[in-house]
Design a protein around this motif. Structure first.
Motif, mmCIF file in Angstrom:
data_model
loop_
_atom_site.group_PDB
_atom_site.id
_atom_site.type_symbol
_atom_site.label_atom_id
_atom_site.label_comp_id
_atom_site.label_asym_id
_atom_site.label_seq_id
_atom_site.Cartn_x
_atom_site.Cartn_y
_atom_site.Cartn_z
ATOM 1 N N CYS A 216 0.827 -1.214 0.000
ATOM 2 C CA CYS A 216 0.000 0.000 0.000
ATOM 3 C C CYS A 216 0.857 1.258 0.000
ATOM 4 O O CYS A 216 0.563 2.216 -0.714
ATOM 5 N N ARG A 219 2.220 1.815 -3.276
ATOM 6 C CA ARG A 219 1.149 2.254 -4.173
ATOM 7 C C ARG A 219 0.979 3.775 -4.154
ATOM 8 O O ARG A 219 0.562 4.378 -5.140
ATOM 9 N N GLU A 222 2.535 5.401 -6.967
ATOM 10 C CA GLU A 222 2.184 4.932 -8.310
ATOM 11 C C GLU A 222 0.801 5.401 -8.735
ATOM 12 O O GLU A 222 0.378 5.138 -9.837
ATOM 13 N N SER A 223 0.053 6.013 -7.811
ATOM 14 C CA SER A 223 -1.350 6.268 -8.136
ATOM 15 C C SER A 223 -1.791 7.620 -7.593
ATOM 16 O O SER A 223 -1.122 8.216 -6.753
ATOM 17 N N GLY A 224 -2.936 8.078 -8.072
ATOM 18 C CA GLY A 224 -3.552 9.264 -7.494
ATOM 19 C C GLY A 224 -4.136 8.910 -6.133
ATOM 20 O O GLY A 224 -4.228 7.739 -5.765
ATOM 21 N N ASP A 227 -7.318 6.507 -6.082
ATOM 22 C CA ASP A 227 -6.969 5.125 -6.418
ATOM 23 C C ASP A 227 -6.194 4.472 -5.282
ATOM 24 O O ASP A 227 -6.430 3.314 -4.937
ATOM 25 N N GLY A 228 -5.261 5.209 -4.707
ATOM 26 C CA GLY A 228 -4.454 4.672 -3.616
ATOM 27 C C GLY A 228 -5.320 4.355 -2.406
ATOM 28 O O GLY A 228 -5.151 3.316 -1.758
ATOM 29 N N TYR A 231 -7.247 1.209 -3.093
ATOM 30 C CA TYR A 231 -6.361 0.044 -2.987
ATOM 31 C C TYR A 231 -6.164 -0.314 -1.511
ATOM 32 O O TYR A 231 -6.286 -1.471 -1.110
#
Ligand code: CO8
Length: 263
Positions: A216, A219, A222-224, A227-228, A231
């Protein structure tokens, strides 16, 4: 006679799960990272990641250098096609990114170029007060090639990353901690003990929560945000399916220490 390994491996700790300690072992070359060393490091990481008796991995170097970078003598004569066709450096450097267990870098002395990049590929860095970080590639007529231009700004912000990468200046441990590159500074003599103690704390936790927490946090880069968060929510929910969650919460209610079993 068999040559001295370029990465020394040993298991530390006496709990149910132990810590794999990996020591970069080219001290005379300040642990300059060559292909053979990175192959051995990748093999050791994969083997310990697959070993259920291991909870956590610590990578360290010598007192004088964690690693002073990629081996300059090995790449000095490279052509573009040598670098391109050899998949320099993805082939063996990025194996560390596939490790699911936590990897702690214990850094004493120089962490330069590829050495700084290797430390930044670990999950967190514990620095000795002697640590010095830098990306001096510009002085060699190249640029960082193992993530320095991407991970350093994420760790310390654009201003300091540009400053370090363009001027090649080093950051001492105090500045690295202020900037967020390292999680803590400890006296050089206590570096290994502190890193192993951190690893022991992690070893005592539930395997699935440790691995999912790592996933996490990674993550987040890697993400907005939405999205994070989504996840994280899914994995948070998933952990309620584990026996260790039942154990952790039952132990809290009963005011006893949890005995996590899942790996
Ligand atoms: N590669 C090869 N040998 C090295 C390296 C290196 N990166 N760093 C040090 N050594 C060797 C020296 O050549 C010397 O060898 P010898 O004793 O045979 O002469 C020995 O280690 C000890 O070093 P020094 O005598 O230079 O020690 P000092 O205390 O005087 O200086 C420094 C220490 C400041 C760390 C100095 O050695 C130095 O500047 N080293 C190079 C640092 C550097 O430029 N690093 C970046 C390398 S480029 C890189 O990492 C690109 C990454 C891209 C992706 C990775 C692809 C694989």
């Amino acid at each position: 006679t068999t040559p001295e390994p370029l990465v020394l491996t040993e298991l530390r700790g006496d709990g149910e799960r132990r810590t794999a300690l990996l020591t970069l072992n080219r001290p005379k070359q300040l642990n300059a990272l060559n292909d053979a060393l990175m192959d051995q490091l990748g093999d050791a990481l994969a083997a310990f990641d697959a070993d259920d008796t291991v909870g956590c991995i610590v990578i360290t170097g010598s007192e004088r250098a964690f690693a002073a970078g990629a081996d300059i003598t090995a790449m000095a004569g490279f052509s573009f096609m040598d670098a391109y066709k050899g998949d320099f450096i993805t082939r063996n450097w990025e194996r560390i990114l596939r490790v699911r267990k936590p990897v702690i870098a214990a850094v004493s002395g120089f962490a330069l170029g590829g050495g700084c990049e290797l430390a930044m590929m670990c999950d967190f860095i514990i620095a000795a007060d002697t640590a010095k970080f830098g990306q001096p590639e510009i002085k060699l007529g190249i640029i960082p090639g193992a993530g320095g231009t991407q991970r350093l700004p994420r760790a310390v912000g654009k201003a300091k990353a540009m400053d370090m990468i363009l001027t090649a200046r080093m950051m001492d441990a105090a500045e690295a901690e202020r900037a967020g590159l390292v999680s803590r500074i400890v006296p050089a003599a206590a570096l290994l003990d502190e890193a192993l103690a951190a690893a022991e704390l992690i070893n005592a936790q539930s395997g699935p929560s440790v691995m999912m927490a790592k996933e996490c946090v990674n993550r987040a880069f890697e993400s907005g945000l939405a999205d994070g968060l989504g996840y994280e929510r899914r994995l948070f929910h998933a952990l309620f399916a584990t026996e260790d969650q039942k154990e952790g919460m039952a132990a809290f209610v009963a005011k006893r220490k949890p005995a996590f079993k899942q790996r």
